[in-house]
Scaffold this motif. Structure first.
Motif: not given
Length: 1645
Positions: A828-831, A848-851, A883-884
């Motif tokens: 998967c990739l998050f956009v 990013q850390r929160s996600l 990277t994702h």
């Protein structure tokens, strides 16, 4: 084991009206037959083969004219060549060039040469990057910016003088020309436009409009004098805006959402230039009018990349629209179209005339007014006298005195402040537009264009035909009320379809209803589904005019005509529904807001419920009023699915999915999951994939899924990334899931490892139209489905709303977790869209850390729901937070509707696209599926989703197929090993029997098979390394290697044991033979003495025989007196002694003596079963189920079969009786008794052991007596010598004949060879038959699952209940019997196959014998000094044959001392004798049958296919895994009704007809051995053996066993002493299943 219902069931729900009456049968009676014929005729009429039309002729003529069109404009030709476009002109570049993924998709680079420019342009335009307008290719030798010159030390010493600094201007002047060396950006754009076909032009125009760039309106042809008006190219552009209506007392805002701009009635303001001005740019003025940010809507001289020389701009008219947003700072209050004529208007009269007719206001930029020629003056005069207002912008005048004269206005521009000038111009144009000026839509301008002899692209015959047909269909639609169109013209996707979906789902949640079983309930549901399909057919046929015309047109017309047709249909259908839908949505949102306010104010509940019901009604009307092409195609899908009800297949049925497949190939999205019903029409989708495979081949596909909350820009992102045609407005979201194919360029296919990308776009999660329905379940299903089907899922998150983010993350994480549990590994990739550009890197890192934290949180929650122990998201899939996750800039650069897209967004799109393709490139080849495999994966995912427990229900068809393939390969490897060891064993057997091998070691055997073993290991390694599914296979690699190693070990141990037993037997035999050999030696000595005394005398054969008989009788009398006879054993007495010793019960001896000889054994539960005490009471025999009875009988049968098999083996090996044999029988009985589990409620008692032991010992006694007697006779010297009298006489005769005896010697030797040769022929042929069948016979060529299907087919074809009974009760025995039947059929089928195989084996052995004769002769010749030539010859002869045939050298002692000097003569005599022997044996072969084989070929096959023989604890079906001790759970091809195990309903004799694969979806419970009740859904909780089985839900027909139960009902009732009544009543539908249907069902497995 018993079955029980968990819930009291209510009476079965009814469908409305007369559904029940429709169930009685589907398309069977005469009326239905007539209806079927009518349907077929209707389809034939719809899909009739089209006749060539004048249109196609026109098309061919036009294409011909395209080919012969010459390019008069040489400069244009040079431009095309420079850009590499000459092969695309005219109009030969299509959507394939735009949509195909090419190398430029992989990286965001710049063109390095001019030929790359067009494709870079298309790729950048694809990503909606408006900077595409500045795309150029700069020569490295002429850089765009010259770096600062490095000053030398000398130059730094003093400053330049005035002369030195400016003195080189003249020399530098020529370099200015270098700025013109690159292609003008607008020449690039227009060259592509001239080369593009209508469909690519339309896409180009739509993308340019999205980028807020001007569009070509009038296009002069570069090779002719024609001017084109590209209406069709502009027909798909949509714009939204708001106008403030001040006509009433109160100003009101009027909204225009996604209006097709070519239909919009707007005033047109035309800008022209008369003369040339170095100081002012008309396009710049327009840009300032349209955009306060001065976005370059129109390309102008100061744009980056502009050159003085431009080729394709002269005479071009471009158009752009100003769209207000209803705000006070709008430049204009209404939507205004601005046209811009490039070049001097004096040179473009035709364009100017057209513009004058359509314009509301003309704006002329006038230069060189004082020096203007007559043409210019005449043109200005005409404009001034025109009815349209004229704004004259004078470039050389500062202040124009008396600015306005009537409707004409002068404005001076020289030295003016730009802001003031623009304010004045804006105000002027605004004032002029306020009057009653004419408004035109581009559509309305077409007639004027034709009058001016402009070429209108929409006038092409194909486009005209398509538009006419589209209008014709729209007239049909307009006759109906909008919200009733679907129910009247597209009736199949409405209520009946929803009911069918509901019924289909019920199959996965089966319940008992009243006194009906699960299978009865299932059968009722199947009948109801058929009745619904039947009703659909009745509604569908005859096809209504809409569907008939739509399908017929798409089938009959050429590809281009279809594309025009679909585009016009889309335009007209959107036009039909958009107004009403906007109104309904406004009402819905207003009511929804009121409801929310009511909740806050805690108003009365009944008011709220009224609001909710009104919301539901509005939601339904929105749904009913939403109509598009996807609904028409959905109807075609429903027609196709309903047609499957008809038993007969028709070629016209397949025309429907062929149409959908053609649309997919053409680039149109096709519905995968019906968003309204939340259901996937599996047959329809499968048929589309089949058509795609037929059209394209079974191509490799990378699947990209996109998931996100509603209106988060998913579809917009896909449009920008791949140029897809999904709906992109928030007004009408994608419903369900749509799929679209994107081709990969040939140069990239090898590099990426796939041929197409399939994009799956989904309905937005938490869609507002679904908000009042089961949205959570729907969202979870949708997410699980699209994540499962995708190789990579792009999860789209919009903005910073944490609750929305949590929603989508929770759904996605749970879906990924489910995939992990079923061994699928999508990535998967998050956009993260709409993130401010100014966001610092640190902020992104915080995000990013929160996600990451949120993902881990969601994972823990999801893991608890899915009952698994996982604590972080990275445990679920490989996820790298760095990277994702992709952060996307805001889509717009400013405020819509006039804001262009943000270039940063375009960069983000390109980066994401590159990342996706790079990730795809790294994907394992195993995960890149072909279309056929993808079809299976879709089916697997959907079927699992229908069930409550996805993980439990998921059937990975692809993995199963790979494993089946591995099983077949494993079968080949094991056969090679087994076959080689069989050869080794035959050779060793011969050596041992010939007395040439006395000791066998494991190491020696290992050495004999090492070469073959190593070769197999290499094959295995290669298979797991190079197979296309190697990454799926790897999970079984180590276990497969281990099993092969175990098999090798087992076979070697078996061979060693057999050899040791044979050596031991031979040793014992040699001890017994020792005395016989003494007698034999003595007799041979005396016969030689007699021969010597008679030598030289001429005696006839009769006289020789007379002399021999006199001496023979005398010898035999002496032997009889001297021989010691072995002791005779009383077997009966010994058996009694052993039994009395074993069973010490009182009265046993009397019981033993009274046991009658010849009495059989019959298992009697009353007598032979011991009941265990439960909770203070003994269960009665009534509680002993038929299933338990079968198990006990099975144990008994196994004991008897093992004992008989052991005795037969001893008989074959010619053993003498031994007391140990009795103990072996008793041990076998005890082993069987102990096989019953200690915790079982019943077990065998002592009476059972006694009765069975007595029976077996009495039976064995008779066979042991025969064995003992045969052994005694074989070892009685007198009997033995008497049997060899003829041999002795021949030896005597040879001795008497001397040198003339060679022929007799050869004949004697061949007589000895004959039985050994015959035995060897049959041994070899047995293996050859097994090998032949294993390689060629379909039944034995694949896996055990394949063999199981073949057995079931055979049983159905024979239709013999006794065969079925044998198969059900003794599967292993029947399997061996079946193998025997097939071997018999294969060998004795009239083709003389057995005879040929025997001939082949004989010829091979014959060649070995001849070779031995020749080699032996050569060795004797080489050793001439030896006198005992015959003995030496025999030694060598037998040495070479020691592994070939069983012929001991000691049998030829009688002739080894013969006098033979001519060895050549002996060789010839032997060759002749062997030839005669071969002929003799060959004459016997035609009469040979399988009884002639000591080892039956089918036993070799049976051993090879032994595999796993575990039986399902519920229905008794045998595990079909080819590998013994296999990994993972047991599985079967078919589960069966439990009645076939004799299972009855608790407390009754009613047989249970339920099938395991239905039970595991039901609410029923079971229990083993009086333990607790366990739901079938959780059958693994019962522990072994149930927990070792994988029983998957199966919604297929499962016709085979249903046919069997119905066909042999009476026999089954008699066999199990039960009845098919009550809950066990056989459904009526089972009785209608034919044998052919049952056999067809087998073929599908």
């Amino acid at each position: 084991m018993s079955s029980k219902s968990t819930v009291e069931t209510k009476t079965s729900e009814r469908l409305e009206g007369d559904l029940g009456s429709s169930i009685s049968g589907c398309l069977n009676d005469k009326g239905d037959e007539q209806r079927m014929q009518n349907i077929l005729r209707d389809l034939e009429d719809t899909f009739a083969t089209p006749k060539p039309t004048s249109q196609s002729k026109c098309k061919s003529d036009s294409s011909k004219s395209k080919k012969i069109e010459t390019i008069a404009n040489q400069e244009f030709l040079q431009l095309l060549k420079r850009l590499g476009l000459e092969s695309h002109y005219p109009r030969k570049m299509g959507m394939g060039d735009f949509r195909t993924i090419c190398k430029t998709s992989l990286q965001d680079s710049q063109p390095s040469q001019d030929t790359e420019l067009p494709f870079y342009f298309l790729q950048k335009l694809l990503t909606v990057d408006y900077q595409v307008r500045y795309l150029t290719c700069w020569d490295d030798s002429n850089p765009k910016l010259t770096g600062l010159p490095q000053a030398t030390a000398k130059e730094n010493q003093h400053s330049d003088t005035f002369e030195e600094f400016f003195g080189d201007l003249k020399e530098a002047a020529p370099e200015c020309a270098s700025r013109d060396s690159h292609v003008h950006p607008m020449d690039l754009q227009m060259a592509i436009f001239h080369c593009a076909d209508d469909f690519l032009r339309q896409t180009l125009a739509t993308k340019l409009a999205f980028c807020q760039l001007a569009l070509p309106l009038l296009v002069p042809s570069p090779s002719t004098s024609l001017i084109e008006f590209p209406l069709y190219a502009l027909s798909q552009i949509q714009r939204s805006w708001k106008e403030v209506d001040k006509s009433g007392k109160q100003a009101q805002t009027k909204s225009f959402n996604n209006k097709l701009i070519f239909q919009a009635q707007t005033p047109i303001v035309s800008f022209i230039r008369i003369g040339s001005s170095a100081s002012s740019s008309k396009s710049q003025l327009l840009n300032a009018l349209l955009s306060k940010r001065k976005h370059d809507t129109f390309f102008h001289r100061h744009c980056k990349g502009s050159t003085r020389k431009r080729l394709l701009m002269e005479g071009l008219v471009e158009i752009a629209w100003y769209c207000p947003r209803g705000s006070p700072d709008d430049t204009f209050e209404c939507c205004v179209a601005f046209c811009n004529l490039h070049g001097d208007a004096r040179d473009h009269g035709a364009q100017l005339q057209f513009l004058q007719e359509i314009s509301a206001v003309n704006v002329a930029l006038v230069s060189e007014l004082e020096h203007m020629d007559n043409r210019g003056k005449k043109l200005l005069q005409d404009l001034l006298q025109s009815q349209r207002p004229l704004v004259c912008l004078l470039t050389e005048i500062e202040n124009a005195a008396a600015g306005q004269v009537g409707k004409n206005i002068k404005i001076g521009m020289k030295n003016r402040n730009e802001a003031e000038l623009m304010e004045e111009l804006t105000k002027t144009i605004g004032n002029l537009l306020e009057g009653s000026n004419p408004c035109f839509s581009l559509e309305a301008c077409v007639d004027k264009a034709r009058q001016h002899r402009l070429v209108v692209d929409a006038d092409q015959p194909a486009c005209v035909t398509a538009k006419a047909k589209a209008k014709e269909l729209m007239e049909l639609l307009k006759k109906e009320k909008l919200s009733e169109i679907k129910s009247r013209l597209l009736p199949l996707q409405g209520k009946l379809w929803y009911q069918w979906c509901q019924k289909d789902k019920e199959l996965t949640h089966l319940q008992e209803k009243g006194n009906k079983s699960i299978e009865h309930h299932r059968s009722d549901i199947e009948n109801e589904k058929k009745a619904l399909r039947r009703k659909q057919l009745e509604q569908a046929f005859p096809l209504n005019p809409l569907m008939k015309s739509f399908l017929g047109f798409l089938h009959a017309k050429p590809a281009d005509t279809k594309k025009y047709f679909l585009q016009w249909m889309k335009v007209f259908m959107d036009e039909l529904s958009c107004g009403r839908l906007e109104e309904l949505r406004r009402d819905y949102h207003k009511l929804w807001s009121e409801t929310q306010t009511g909740k806050k104010n805690q108003e009365k509940t009944n008011m709220n419920s009224n609001s909710l019901s009104r919301l539901d009604a509005l939601s339904d009307e929105i749904n009913d009023s939403s109509i598009g092409l996807d609904h028409v195609l959905r109807e075609a899908g429903q027609i196709y699915e309903a047609l499957q009800l008809m038993n007969s297949k028709n070629a016209n049925f397949d025309k429907l999915p062929e149409i959908a497949a053609e649309l997919m190939v053409s680039g149109y999205p096709v519905e995968l999951m019906d968003g309204d019903a939340s259901y996937l029409p599996l047959r329809w989708v499968g048929a589309i994939f089949d058509s795609l495979i037929e059209r394209l081949g079974d191509k490799r596909v990378f699947v990209l899924s996109v998931l996100g909350i509603q209106s988060t820009g998913k579809s917009t992102l896909l449009n920008a990334m791949f140029g897809l045609q999904f709906n992109v407005s928030a007004g009408r979201c994608t419903r369900g899931a749509f799929m679209q194919l994107i081709p990969v360029g040939e140069e990239l296919q090898q590099d990426l490892g796939f041929d197409f990308v399939l994009v799956v776009d989904t309905e937005g999660l938490r869609a507002i139209v679904m908000a009042n329905k089961q949205s959570l379940k729907h969202d979870n299903e949708l997410a699980t489905f699209v994540i499962g089907v995708g190789n990579l899922t792009a999860i789209n998150i919009f903005g910073e709303n944490p609750s929305e983010m949590q929603d989508v993350l929770q759904i996605a994480v749970q879906a990924f977790l489910r995939m992990k549990q079923v061994n699928l590994s999508p990535s998967c990739l998050f956009v993260h869209q709409n993130v401010g550009e100014a966001a610092a890197k640190e902020q992104n890192m915080e995000g990013q850390r929160s996600l990451q934290e949120k993902l881990d949180e969601m994972t823990v929650v999801a893991a608890q729901q899915e009952f698994c122990d996982i604590s972080s998201f990275s445990d679920v899939i490989g996820f790298d937070v760095n990277t994702h996750i992709h952060y996307f800039a805001h889509l717009w650069e400013g405020n819509p509707p006039m804001a262009p897209p943000n270039p940063k967004y375009s960069q983000n799109v390109q980066q994401l696209k590159s990342q996706i393709l790079q990730a795809a490139k790294k994907q394992s080849q195993c995960s890149i599926l072909r279309l056929s495999s993808l079809k299976d994966r879709i089916g697997d995912l959907w079927n699992a989703l229908l069930n409550e427990n996805f993980v439990f229900s998921f059937k990975n068809s692809l993995e199963i197929a790979v494993y089946r393939k591995l099983e077949s390969a494993f079968s080949q490897w094991t056969w090679k090993l087994r076959s080689h060891i069989l050869d080794v064993q035959m050779r060793l057997d011969n050596k041992i029997r010939n007395g040439d091998w006395q000791n066998v070691t494991r190491e020696h055997l290992e050495g004999l098979v090492q070469e073959t073993s190593d070769a197999i290991e290499k094959e295995v390694e290669k298979y797991f390394r190079e197979d296309k599914d190697c990454e799926t296979l790897v999970q079984w690699k180590s276990s497969t290697e281990l099993k092969l190693k175990d098999l090798k070990e087992t076979l070697l141990l078996e061979t060693k044991k057999k050899c040791e037993n044979l050596i031991e037997l031979q040793k014992e035999q040699r001890k017994l033979d020792a005395r016989k050999l003494d007698y034999e030696d003595e007799l041979l000595r005396r016969s030689r003495e007699l021969a010597v005394s008679l030598k030289g005398k001429s005696l006839s054969e009769r006289e020789l025989e007379k002399n021999f008989i006199l001496v023979w009788n005398e010898w035999m009398a002496e032997v009889s007196c001297a021989a010691r006879y072995p002791e005779w054993v009383d077997i009966d007495a010994e058996i009694e002694d052993v039994l009395v010793e074993q069973f010490k019960e009182p009265g046993f001896p009397a019981r033993l003596r009274s046991f009658p000889r010849g009495r059989g054994f019959s298992f009697d539960p009353e007598k032979h079963i011991m009941k265990k005490k439960y909770l203070g009471y003994f269960p009665g025999f009534r509680s002993l189920s038929n299933a338990d009875m079968i198990k006990f009988q099975h144990v008994t049968d196994n004991i008897i079969a093992c004992v008989k098999s052991n005795i037969a083996k001893k008989e074959e090996e010619k053993w003498d009786y031994s007391r140990n044999f009795i103990h072996e029988i008793l041990n076998e009985v005890q082993k069987g008794v102990n096989s019953v589990p200690s915790n079982a409620p019943c077990s065998f008692n002592r009476d059972y052991s006694i009765d069975l032991s007595l029976y077996l010992c009495r039976m064995a006694a008779e066979r042991f007596k025969v064995m003992h007697e045969a052994f005694q006779k074989a070892n009685d010297p007198v009997v033995y010598l008497s049997s060899k009298r003829e041999d002795f006489f021949q030896c005597f005769q040879i001795s008497c004949q001397g040198a003339t005896s060679v022929t007799t010697f050869a004949a004697f030797l061949c007589n000895k060879i004959q039985p050994a040769l015959s035995r060897a022929v049959y041994e070899r042929t047995a293996k050859a038959i097994a090998e032949d069948m294993q390689g060629k016979f379909p039944d034995f060529r694949g896996s055990r699952a394949n063999l199981e299907v073949c057995i079931l087919r055979y049983l159905a074809e024979q239709e013999n209940f006794e065969y079925f009974k044998s198969y059900l009760k003794y599967p292993v025995v029947f399997f061996q019997k079946y193998s025997g039947i097939q071997v018999q059929s294969y060998c004795v089928d009239g083709s003389r196959r057995l005879e040929k195989l025997l001939d082949s084996s004989l010829n091979l052995l014959y060649q070995n014998l001849l070779s031995a004769v020749s080699s032996s002769a050569q060795i004797v010749k080489d050793r001439e000094e030896r006198e005992d030539k015959v003995s030496l010859w025999l030694d060598e002869f037998f040495r070479q044959l020691t592994e070939v045939i069983n012929l001991p050298r000691s049998d030829l002692k009688g002739i080894e001392h013969q006098e033979v000097t001519d060895i050549e003569f002996l060789s010839r005599a032997m060759a002749e004798a062997l030839d005669n022997l071969r002929d003799k044996l060959m004459k016997e072969f035609p009469d040979a049958d399988l009884s002639s084989f000591s080892r039956q070929p089918h036993t070799i096959l049976a051993e090879h296919f032994a595999g796993c023989w575990e039986q399902c604890p519920f229905c008794g079906a045998v595990c079909t895994n080819t590998m013994w001790n296999h990994d993972g759970d047991h599985q079967v091809v078919y589960h069966r009704p439990r009645a076939l195990m004799g299972t009855t309903w608790h407390g009754t004799n009613n047989l249970v007809i339920d099938i395991c694969s239905s039970l595991v979806t039901s609410n029923l419970k079971f229990r083993f051995d009086n333990n607790k009740w366990i739901p079938y859904k959780r059958y693994r909780d019962a522990g072994p053996p149930a927990s070792t089985w994988k029983i998957l839900p199966d919604s297929s027909m499962q016709a085979y066993w249903k046919w069997f139960v119905s066909r042999f009902r009476t026999q089954l009732e008699a066999l199990y002493n039960g009845k098919f009544q009550g809950k066990g009543e056989i459904p009526e539908a089972w009785g209608r299943i034919t044998k052919q249907e049952a056999l067809s069902d087998l073929e599908k497995r």
